[in-house]
Scaffold this motif. Sequence first.
Motif, PDB file in Angstrom:
ATOM      1  N   ILE A 109       0.842  -1.201   0.000  1.00  0.00           N
ATOM      2  CA  ILE A 109       0.000   0.000   0.000  1.00  0.00           C
ATOM      3  C   ILE A 109       0.877   1.251   0.000  1.00  0.00           C
ATOM      4  CG2 ILE A 109      -1.633   1.349   1.383  1.00  0.00           C
ATOM      5  CD1 ILE A 109      -2.891  -1.382   2.209  1.00  0.00           C
ATOM      6  N   ALA A 110       1.968   1.230   0.762  1.00  0.00           N
ATOM      7  CA  ALA A 110       2.880   2.387   0.788  1.00  0.00           C
ATOM      8  C   ALA A 110       3.476   2.642  -0.598  1.00  0.00           C
ATOM      9  CB  ALA A 110       3.999   2.165   1.803  1.00  0.00           C
ATOM     10  N   VAL A 111       3.879   1.579  -1.285  1.00  0.00           N
ATOM     11  CA  VAL A 111       4.423   1.728  -2.637  1.00  0.00           C
ATOM     12  C   VAL A 111       3.336   2.223  -3.587  1.00  0.00           C
ATOM     13  CG1 VAL A 111       5.418   0.483  -4.606  1.00  0.00           C
ATOM     14  CG2 VAL A 111       6.269   0.048  -2.293  1.00  0.00           C
ATOM     15  N   GLN A 112       2.145   1.680  -3.452  1.00  0.00           N
ATOM     16  CA  GLN A 112       1.028   2.104  -4.309  1.00  0.00           C
ATOM     17  C   GLN A 112       0.693   3.583  -4.074  1.00  0.00           C
ATOM     18  OE1 GLN A 112      -2.528  -0.214  -3.635  1.00  0.00           O
ATOM     19  NE2 GLN A 112      -3.149  -0.007  -5.767  1.00  0.00           N
ATOM     20  N   ASP A 113       0.674   4.005  -2.830  1.00  0.00           N
ATOM     21  CA  ASP A 113       0.424   5.418  -2.520  1.00  0.00           C
ATOM     22  C   ASP A 113       1.520   6.305  -3.099  1.00  0.00           C
ATOM     23  OD1 ASP A 113      -1.870   4.727  -1.156  1.00  0.00           O
ATOM     24  OD2 ASP A 113      -1.008   5.010   0.851  1.00  0.00           O
ATOM     25  N   SER A 114       2.746   5.838  -3.023  1.00  0.00           N
ATOM     26  CA  SER A 114       3.864   6.602  -3.581  1.00  0.00           C
ATOM     27  C   SER A 114       3.748   6.692  -5.098  1.00  0.00           C
ATOM     28  CB  SER A 114       5.192   5.943  -3.183  1.00  0.00           C
ATOM     29  OG  SER A 114       6.271   6.705  -3.643  1.00  0.00           O
ATOM     30  N   GLY A 121      11.699   5.897  -5.557  1.00  0.00           N
ATOM     31  CA  GLY A 121      12.711   4.844  -5.442  1.00  0.00           C
ATOM     32  C   GLY A 121      13.042   4.517  -4.001  1.00  0.00           C
ATOM     33  N   GLN A 122      13.094   5.549  -3.156  1.00  0.00           N
ATOM     34  CA  GLN A 122      13.387   5.338  -1.741  1.00  0.00           C
ATOM     35  C   GLN A 122      12.257   4.573  -1.051  1.00  0.00           C
ATOM     36  OE1 GLN A 122      14.079   9.406  -0.563  1.00  0.00           O
ATOM     37  NE2 GLN A 122      16.281   9.271  -0.935  1.00  0.00           N
ATOM     38  N   VAL A 123      11.030   4.913  -1.385  1.00  0.00           N
ATOM     39  CA  VAL A 123       9.888   4.191  -0.798  1.00  0.00           C
ATOM     40  C   VAL A 123       9.937   2.722  -1.212  1.00  0.00           C
ATOM     41  CG1 VAL A 123       7.366   3.942  -0.821  1.00  0.00           C
ATOM     42  CG2 VAL A 123       8.386   6.197  -0.561  1.00  0.00           C
ATOM     43  N   GLY A 124      10.182   2.483  -2.497  1.00  0.00           N
ATOM     44  CA  GLY A 124      10.258   1.103  -2.975  1.00  0.00           C
ATOM     45  C   GLY A 124      11.390   0.324  -2.319  1.00  0.00           C
ATOM     46  N   ALA A 125      12.552   0.948  -2.207  1.00  0.00           N
ATOM     47  CA  ALA A 125      13.697   0.274  -1.583  1.00  0.00           C
ATOM     48  C   ALA A 125      13.435   0.003  -0.105  1.00  0.00           C
ATOM     49  CB  ALA A 125      14.960   1.117  -1.755  1.00  0.00           C
ATOM     50  N   THR A 126      12.827   0.950   0.568  1.00  0.00           N
ATOM     51  CA  THR A 126      12.520   0.764   1.981  1.00  0.00           C
ATOM     52  C   THR A 126      11.491  -0.345   2.171  1.00  0.00           C
ATOM     53  OG1 THR A 126      13.023   3.075   2.470  1.00  0.00           O
ATOM     54  CG2 THR A 126      11.675   1.899   4.079  1.00  0.00           C
ATOM     55  N   ALA A 127      10.465  -0.353   1.327  1.00  0.00           N
ATOM     56  CA  ALA A 127       9.442  -1.406   1.411  1.00  0.00           C
ATOM     57  C   ALA A 127      10.069  -2.778   1.179  1.00  0.00           C
ATOM     58  CB  ALA A 127       8.326  -1.142   0.403  1.00  0.00           C
ATOM     59  N   ALA A 128      10.935  -2.876   0.182  1.00  0.00           N
ATOM     60  CA  ALA A 128      11.601  -4.153  -0.101  1.00  0.00           C
ATOM     61  C   ALA A 128      12.470  -4.575   1.071  1.00  0.00           C
ATOM     62  CB  ALA A 128      12.425  -4.040  -1.374  1.00  0.00           C
ATOM     63  N   SER A 129      13.151  -3.626   1.674  1.00  0.00           N
ATOM     64  CA  SER A 129      14.017  -3.924   2.815  1.00  0.00           C
ATOM     65  C   SER A 129      13.197  -4.414   4.006  1.00  0.00           C
ATOM     66  CB  SER A 129      14.804  -2.668   3.191  1.00  0.00           C
ATOM     67  OG  SER A 129      15.580  -2.897   4.340  1.00  0.00           O
TER      68      SER A 129
END
Length: 113
Positions: free
Chosen positions: A43-48, A97-105
């Motif tokens: 959801i965080a990635v989708q919102d981003s 990109g930061q949101v995606g990387a953080t979500a993946a982490s």
Amino acid sequence: MDNINAQVIDSINQVQLATMAPQVVTTSGAGKAYQSVAQSTAIAVQDSADALRNLSTIATTAIGVAMSQLLATKDAKYVDVIAAAQQVMTQANVEFGQVGATAASVIKGYPPG
């Protein structure tokens, strides 16, 4: 209770032991927690992505209007508007990109259960 088959009672007890064993409950709970975390990060990635899309629309519109005014007036101040809109998009892409990387982490670091 006397008229209940002993095998039925034994089956119920075995199912209860198998499904309520501490390891089963722990694993099931960890799996549910993992799914919840995975859904939250998605959801965080989708919102981003939605925010990026919205900023892109605004920046593209601003660039179009500024370009139109630049062509009509030859006033150099519109070059600054175009550059600012492009910078907004550049920063939005970095943040996406930061949101995606953080979500993946977060997902990689969370035990799946």
